[in-house]
Write an enzyme that holds these catalytic residues in place. Structure first.
Site, PDB file in Angstrom:
ATOM      1  N   ASP A  49      18.496 -11.900 -31.123  1.00  0.00           N
ATOM      2  CA  ASP A  49      18.577 -13.297 -30.466  1.00  0.00           C
ATOM      3  C   ASP A  49      18.850 -12.962 -28.831  1.00  0.00           C
ATOM      4  O   ASP A  49      19.847 -12.449 -28.399  1.00  0.00           O
ATOM      5  CB  ASP A  49      20.174 -13.998 -30.971  1.00  0.00           C
ATOM      6  N   TYR A  54      19.230 -14.434 -20.230  1.00  0.00           N
ATOM      7  CA  TYR A  54      19.861 -13.157 -20.364  1.00  0.00           C
ATOM      8  C   TYR A  54      19.339 -12.115 -19.525  1.00  0.00           C
ATOM      9  O   TYR A  54      19.760 -11.060 -19.310  1.00  0.00           O
ATOM     10  CB  TYR A  54      20.035 -12.620 -21.746  1.00  0.00           C
TER      11      TYR A  54
END
Length: 286
Positions: A49, A54
């Site tokens: 995930d 990110y």
């Protein structure tokens, strides 16, 4: 309940399967993401995930490619950032994620949070639908949507634009149960993913966790992952430590009793992350 393992999957509304435990890479520095993701795959995780926010999508994809496991056997998720909500921006974000991952398709793309205007949110859904129809993404969904946001999206879907929500991803653990959201999603057969299932290690000394850990000869983290699994969620535990990556996957050789599960019903609402679901000022805090 039936025996579970890292290979167990749930079927989504899209018809595709999603592994019941995912390896999360939120706040994992790019320079170590490939290494730790490879370790997770080595341990047996088949669900990674990530998110554009990110800034480690490419490192995740390299780990998947270098793992020696066939691409079709590893489920990969990314997300459209809140800053990219809107039709054109979301189209560009999807293409960027495909390019960064260098994959022919992405298993799941979520709208990371309900930013922008109603028109923007609807545009993001339309962009996801187009990508899904083109085979660029197999399953689609949302993250951090309140019941009001979910109602808005469902009304748009039912207005004729179509599509199905496959996954809803939220911070969920015994101190942030989100029962109203869970009820909404379950009624529509939407898979519920739980991020920060370990409460970012802020609750490990809670007496209830310590007692259950001692009872089952497990760690508090393993108790929390098991709680999430027995709730029917897909937990996304995150760690950059090899021993804990292994530990978080060793949750299939014990079961919490009804009494154990009831003891983790805290009636406390204390999220440890941002809270687009309940905090009306969340966007200003980014």
């Amino acid at each position: 309940m039936a025996p579970l393992s890292l290979e167990t999957t749930y079927k989504m509304n899209s018809g595709y399967e999603i592994p019941i435990v995912g390896y999360g890479v939120y706040q994992t520095p790019a320079e170590i993401t490939e290494k730790v993701t490879l370790k997770a795959i080595e341990v047996g995780y088949r669900h990674i995930d990530s998110a554009k926010y990110y800034q480690n999508e490419g490192e995740c994809s390299r780990a998947i490619k270098n793992s020696g496991i066939d691409r079709s056997k590893i489920f990969y998720t990314t997300k459209i950032p809140v800053t990219e909500v809107g039709y054109e921006k979301s189209k560009a974000a999807i293409e960027s994620s495909l390019k960064d991952a260098n994959f022919d398709y992405i298993d799941l793309i979520l709208i990371h949070a309900p930013g922008g205007t109603k028109e923007d949110r609807e545009g993001s859904w339309r962009a996801l639908l187009e990508a899904q129809k083109a085979g660029k993404v197999r399953s689609i969904g949302v993250s951090n949507y309140s019941v009001k946001d979910l109602d808005e999206l469902e009304a748009y879907i039912n207005s004729g634009v179509g599509g199905k929500i496959d996954v809803g991803q939220y911070e969920i653990h015994p101190w942030c149960a989100r029962e109203n959201v869970v009820e909404w999603l379950r009624k529509r057969n939407i898979v519920i993913e739980a991020y920060s299932p370990l409460v970012q290690a802020t609750r490990m000394n809670e007496p209830v966790l310590q007692n259950l850990a001692k009872k089952h000869n497990k760690t508090p983290a393993q108790i929390l992952v098991r709680w999430s699994l027995q709730k029917g969620y897909v937990p996304l535990p995150k760690s950059v430590t090899d021993a804990r990556i292994i530990e978080n996957a060793q949750v299939f050789d014990f079961e919490l009793s009804k009494e154990d599960m009831d003891s983790l019903h805290t009636n406390v609402y204390a999220p440890v992350c941002w809270d687009p679901v309940e905090d009306p000022h969340w966007l200003s805090k980014l």
